[in-house]
Design an enzyme around this catalytic site. Sequence first.
Site, PDB file in Angstrom:
ATOM      1  N   CYS A 114      -5.017   7.832   9.355  1.00 12.65           N
ATOM      2  CA  CYS A 114      -5.180   7.289  10.702  1.00 12.65           C
ATOM      3  C   CYS A 114      -4.878   8.351  11.750  1.00 12.65           C
ATOM      4  CB  CYS A 114      -4.219   6.124  10.905  1.00 12.65           C
ATOM      5  SG  CYS A 114      -4.715   4.636  10.053  1.00 12.65           S
ATOM      6  N   ARG A 155      -0.282  14.955  13.025  1.00  9.33           N
ATOM      7  CA  ARG A 155       0.512  14.575  11.849  1.00  9.33           C
ATOM      8  C   ARG A 155       0.660  15.809  10.958  1.00  9.33           C
ATOM      9  NH1 ARG A 155      -1.447   8.727   9.647  1.00  9.33           N
ATOM     10  NH2 ARG A 155       0.621   8.714   8.721  1.00  9.33           N
ATOM     11  N   PRO A 156       1.528  16.729  11.386  1.00  4.70           N
ATOM     12  CA  PRO A 156       1.666  17.977  10.623  1.00  4.70           C
ATOM     13  C   PRO A 156       2.308  17.739   9.254  1.00  4.70           C
ATOM     14  CG  PRO A 156       3.278  17.892  12.406  1.00  4.70           C
ATOM     15  CD  PRO A 156       2.443  16.661  12.533  1.00  4.70           C
ATOM     16  N   ILE A 157       2.223  18.741   8.370  1.00  7.74           N
ATOM     17  CA  ILE A 157       2.896  18.655   7.069  1.00  7.74           C
ATOM     18  C   ILE A 157       3.881  19.816   6.901  1.00  7.74           C
ATOM     19  CG2 ILE A 157       1.119  17.310   5.856  1.00  7.74           C
ATOM     20  CD1 ILE A 157       0.176  20.039   4.640  1.00  7.74           C
ATOM     21  N   ASP A 158       4.353  20.330   8.071  1.00  8.95           N
ATOM     22  CA  ASP A 158       5.254  21.489   8.018  1.00  8.95           C
ATOM     23  C   ASP A 158       6.514  21.211   7.195  1.00  8.95           C
ATOM     24  OD1 ASP A 158       5.685  19.669  10.164  1.00  8.95           O
ATOM     25  OD2 ASP A 158       7.136  21.041  11.055  1.00  8.95           O
ATOM     26  N   ASP A 210       4.752   0.709  12.008  1.00 10.09           N
ATOM     27  CA  ASP A 210       3.528   0.079  11.495  1.00 10.09           C
ATOM     28  C   ASP A 210       3.384  -1.379  11.945  1.00 10.09           C
ATOM     29  OD1 ASP A 210       2.797   2.396  10.254  1.00 10.09           O
ATOM     30  OD2 ASP A 210       3.337   1.772   8.236  1.00 10.09           O
ATOM     31  N   ILE A 267       7.825   7.195  16.854  1.00  8.66           N
ATOM     32  CA  ILE A 267       7.472   7.888  15.609  1.00  8.66           C
ATOM     33  C   ILE A 267       6.182   8.701  15.766  1.00  8.66           C
ATOM     34  CG2 ILE A 267       7.061   7.634  13.113  1.00  8.66           C
ATOM     35  CD1 ILE A 267       9.850   6.663  13.947  1.00  8.66           C
ATOM     36  N   LYS A 308       0.835  -1.206   0.000  1.00  9.06           N
ATOM     37  CA  LYS A 308       0.000   0.000   0.000  1.00  9.06           C
ATOM     38  C   LYS A 308       0.871   1.259   0.000  1.00  9.06           C
ATOM     39  CE  LYS A 308      -1.712   1.811   3.961  1.00  9.06           C
ATOM     40  NZ  LYS A 308      -1.545   3.258   4.123  1.00  9.06           N
ATOM     41  N   ASN A 309       1.854   1.272   0.900  1.00  7.13           N
ATOM     42  CA  ASN A 309       2.644   2.503   1.059  1.00  7.13           C
ATOM     43  C   ASN A 309       3.575   2.764  -0.118  1.00  7.13           C
ATOM     44  OD1 ASN A 309       1.326   2.918   3.404  1.00  7.13           O
ATOM     45  ND2 ASN A 309       3.078   2.577   4.763  1.00  7.13           N
ATOM     46  N   ARG A 311      -4.048   9.910   4.285  1.00  8.60           N
ATOM     47  CA  ARG A 311      -2.851  10.738   4.487  1.00  8.60           C
ATOM     48  C   ARG A 311      -2.078  10.925   3.166  1.00  8.60           C
ATOM     49  NH1 ARG A 311      -0.021  14.170   8.015  1.00  8.60           N
ATOM     50  NH2 ARG A 311       2.184  13.881   7.677  1.00  8.60           N
ATOM     51  N   ARG A 351      -8.488  -0.381   4.468  1.00  6.27           N
ATOM     52  CA  ARG A 351      -7.627   0.611   3.823  1.00  6.27           C
ATOM     53  C   ARG A 351      -6.284   0.009   3.435  1.00  6.27           C
ATOM     54  NH1 ARG A 351      -6.209   4.839   7.407  1.00  6.27           N
ATOM     55  NH2 ARG A 351      -4.825   5.128   5.650  1.00  6.27           N
TER      56      ARG A 351
HETATM   57  C1  UD1 Z   1       4.411   6.963   6.397  1.00  7.15           C
HETATM   58  C2  UD1 Z   1       3.559   5.729   6.226  1.00  7.15           C
HETATM   59  C3  UD1 Z   1       3.054   5.233   7.575  1.00  7.15           C
HETATM   60  C4  UD1 Z   1       4.218   5.036   8.521  1.00  7.15           C
HETATM   61  C5  UD1 Z   1       5.108   6.276   8.584  1.00  7.15           C
HETATM   62  C6  UD1 Z   1       6.366   6.064   9.405  1.00  7.15           C
HETATM   63  C7  UD1 Z   1       2.542   5.966   4.056  1.00  7.15           C
HETATM   64  C8  UD1 Z   1       1.295   6.175   3.283  1.00  7.15           C
HETATM   65  N1  UD1 Z   1       2.426   6.043   5.389  1.00  7.15           N
HETATM   66  O1  UD1 Z   1       3.566   7.958   6.974  1.00  7.15           O
HETATM   67  O2  UD1 Z   1       2.372   4.000   7.361  1.00  7.15           O
HETATM   68  O3  UD1 Z   1       3.715   4.756   9.804  1.00  7.15           O
HETATM   69  O4  UD1 Z   1       5.502   6.667   7.267  1.00  7.15           O
HETATM   70  O5  UD1 Z   1       7.091   4.996   8.894  1.00  7.15           O
HETATM   71  O6  UD1 Z   1       3.590   5.692   3.505  1.00  7.15           O
HETATM   72  N2  UD1 Z   1       6.122  14.812  10.702  1.00  7.15           N
HETATM   73  C9  UD1 Z   1       6.144  16.159  11.021  1.00  7.15           C
HETATM   74  N3  UD1 Z   1       6.061  17.068  10.004  1.00  7.15           N
HETATM   75  C10 UD1 Z   1       5.940  16.697   8.699  1.00  7.15           C
HETATM   76  C11 UD1 Z   1       5.917  15.318   8.388  1.00  7.15           C
HETATM   77  C12 UD1 Z   1       6.018  14.404   9.425  1.00  7.15           C
HETATM   78  O7  UD1 Z   1       6.252  16.546  12.187  1.00  7.15           O
HETATM   79  O8  UD1 Z   1       5.863  17.573   7.830  1.00  7.15           O
HETATM   80  C13 UD1 Z   1       6.233  13.826  11.805  1.00  7.15           C
HETATM   81  C14 UD1 Z   1       4.971  12.975  11.927  1.00  7.15           C
HETATM   82  O9  UD1 Z   1       3.975  13.610  12.674  1.00  7.15           O
HETATM   83  C15 UD1 Z   1       5.504  11.735  12.590  1.00  7.15           C
HETATM   84  C16 UD1 Z   1       6.903  11.602  11.995  1.00  7.15           C
HETATM   85  O10 UD1 Z   1       7.234  12.890  11.496  1.00  7.15           O
HETATM   86  O11 UD1 Z   1       5.602  11.932  13.977  1.00  7.15           O
HETATM   87  C17 UD1 Z   1       7.010  10.578  10.907  1.00  7.15           C
HETATM   88  O12 UD1 Z   1       6.086  10.854   9.898  1.00  7.15           O
HETATM   89  P1  UD1 Z   1       6.319  10.439   8.368  1.00  7.15           P
HETATM   90  O13 UD1 Z   1       7.573   9.648   8.222  1.00  7.15           O
HETATM   91  O14 UD1 Z   1       6.162  11.655   7.542  1.00  7.15           O
HETATM   92  O15 UD1 Z   1       5.078   9.474   8.139  1.00  7.15           O
HETATM   93  P2  UD1 Z   1       4.029   9.498   6.990  1.00  7.15           P
HETATM   94  O16 UD1 Z   1       4.697   9.794   5.692  1.00  7.15           O
HETATM   95  O17 UD1 Z   1       2.838  10.281   7.391  1.00  7.15           O
END
Ligand code: UD1
Length: 419
Positions: A116, A121-124, A308, A330, A22-23, A92, A400
Site C-alpha cells: 500500500c 516505506r523504507p527498509i533501512d 490499520d 505511524i 493476513k499480517n 510489502r 488483498r
Molecule cells: C506492518 C503491517 C501493516 C501495519 C504496520 C504498522 C504487515 C504485512 N503489515 O507493516 O499492516 O500498518 O506494520 O503496524 O504486517 N520504517 C522505516 N524503516 C524500516 C522499516 C519501517 O523507516 O526499515 C518505518 C515505516 O516507514 C513506518 C514505520 O516505520 O513509518 C512502521 O513501519 P513497520 O512497523 O515496519 O510496518 P510494516 O512492517 O511495513
Amino acid sequence: MQKLIINGGKRLHGELSLQGSKNSALPVMAAALLCEDTVELTNCPVLTDVYSASRILNHLGCQCSFSGSRAVISAGSVTKTEIPEELMREMRSSIMFMGAMLGRTGECTVSIPGGCELGPRPIDMHLAAMRKMGIDIRESMGRIICHAPSGRAKGARISLAFPSVGATENILLCAVTAEGDTVINNAAREPEICDLCGFLRSCGAEIKGDGESRIVIKGKNKLHGCTYRIMPDRIAGATYLSMTAAAGGEMILTNACVQEMEPFISVLEQTGCSISAKGDTIYLRSGARLRSVKERIRTMPHPGFPTDAQAVLMAALTKADGTSIFEENIFDCRYRHSEALIKMGADIQVLGKVAVVKGVPSLHGAACEATDLRGGAAMVCAALAAEGRSVITKISHIDRGYEKIEEAVRTLGGDIVRV
Ligand code: UD1
C-alpha cells in the site's frame, strides 16, 4: 475490473466468524521456508496477498497447496535464491523472504517491496539489522544482493530505532537458524509477532520475550515442520465492528482475538456502542447515534491504537454527534481515504498528521476508488452507513486483506454485490 455496489442506509444484524490474520499468515508462510519438513497452516485466510506469498514460495522451488483455510507448504528443496522484481512488487511482506532465505540458505537477491502507498516505506532498518548479523549486502540496479560469507548469519545485538513490525519479523526469521544468540531491543510487540514466534517455536526455534520490547533468540541448526493455527485477524475484526457501528445495528463476531483487539475496542466503546466479550466472541450493539471520541485518537505501535484501524474507525465517526480528532503517527500519508468519505458528505479536514472529523447527520452514496487496503475497507463502512447507492472500484486493494468482503457483509444483512 470488479467493483462493489452497495445500497446503504440499512441497519446491520448478524453473526460473523472472523477470518485468519493476513499480517500473521504472510510472515508465517515465509517462515515455512526455514523448515525442511512439511508445514500445515489452518485458519489461513484466502486472500490475494496469501497467493502472492505462495507464488514466491513456488518460484523458490517449494510446493504450496490450499484447501479452504488449510495451507500445506513443503520447502524440502529450495532451488533458487533470487526473487524476481515483479513478485517483490506484489506486496510489502515480500521483504520477509529476505530474512527467511538468509536463514535457510545464507543468501538471497531481492528488491524493494511493493504494498500500500502510505508514504515512504523504507527498509533501512531491515538492511542495517541484516548487516549487523554478518550479512554482506550490495545494491545494484535496484536489486539487493545478500549473502552470509560463512554460509550462515551470525547472532547479534540489535537495537531498533523504532519498533518496526517488519524489521522485527525479518530479524526473527534470520536469527532462528543463525550461529549464536540474537537480541532485539525495542522490538515490535504486535500480536502477529507473537504468532510468528508461536509458529517458529512449534518448529523447534528457541525464542523468549516476544510480546515484550526485548526478544532473545537462540540460533538452531535446523527447524522441523508443524501444524499451526493462524491467529484471527484483529484488523478485519475492527473493520466489521466499525461497519456495524457506522450503519447501526448489532452483531456477534466469533473466532475473534478479544485481548489483542482491546486497544481498538476501548476506543470504539467511547462512541456509545455497547460491547461485551466472552471467550472468543464479541457482541456489539450500536446506540441511536454514535458519539464522537473526545480524546485524540493517536495511532501508535501495539498496544496503542492500531494504524490499520484508523481509516475504518474514521468512516464510522463521520456520522457521530460531535468532532473527533485523529493523529496518525505511524505512516506519513494514511488519510487518502478521506477524499472518498468527503465525497459521501463527510466533513473531514486533514492537516499533516492530524485529521479533524466533524460528525454530520447523514452521508450519501457516491462513486469512489479504493486508495489502499484499509482505506478501501473504510469506504465500504461509509457506504453501508450512507443513504443510497455507492460504487467502489479498484477493489483489488480490498481483496488483498479481506476474505470475500461482500459475503461477510451480506452475512450481516448488508446490501452489497460484487460485479
Ligand atoms: C506492518 C503491517 C501493516 C501495519 C504496520 C504498522 C504487515 C504485512 N503489515 O507493516 O499492516 O500498518 O506494520 O503496524 O504486517 N520504517 C522505516 N524503516 C524500516 C522499516 C519501517 O523507516 O526499515 C518505518 C515505516 O516507514 C513506518 C514505520 O516505520 O513509518 C512502521 O513501519 P513497520 O512497523 O515496519 O510496518 P510494516 O512492517 O511495513
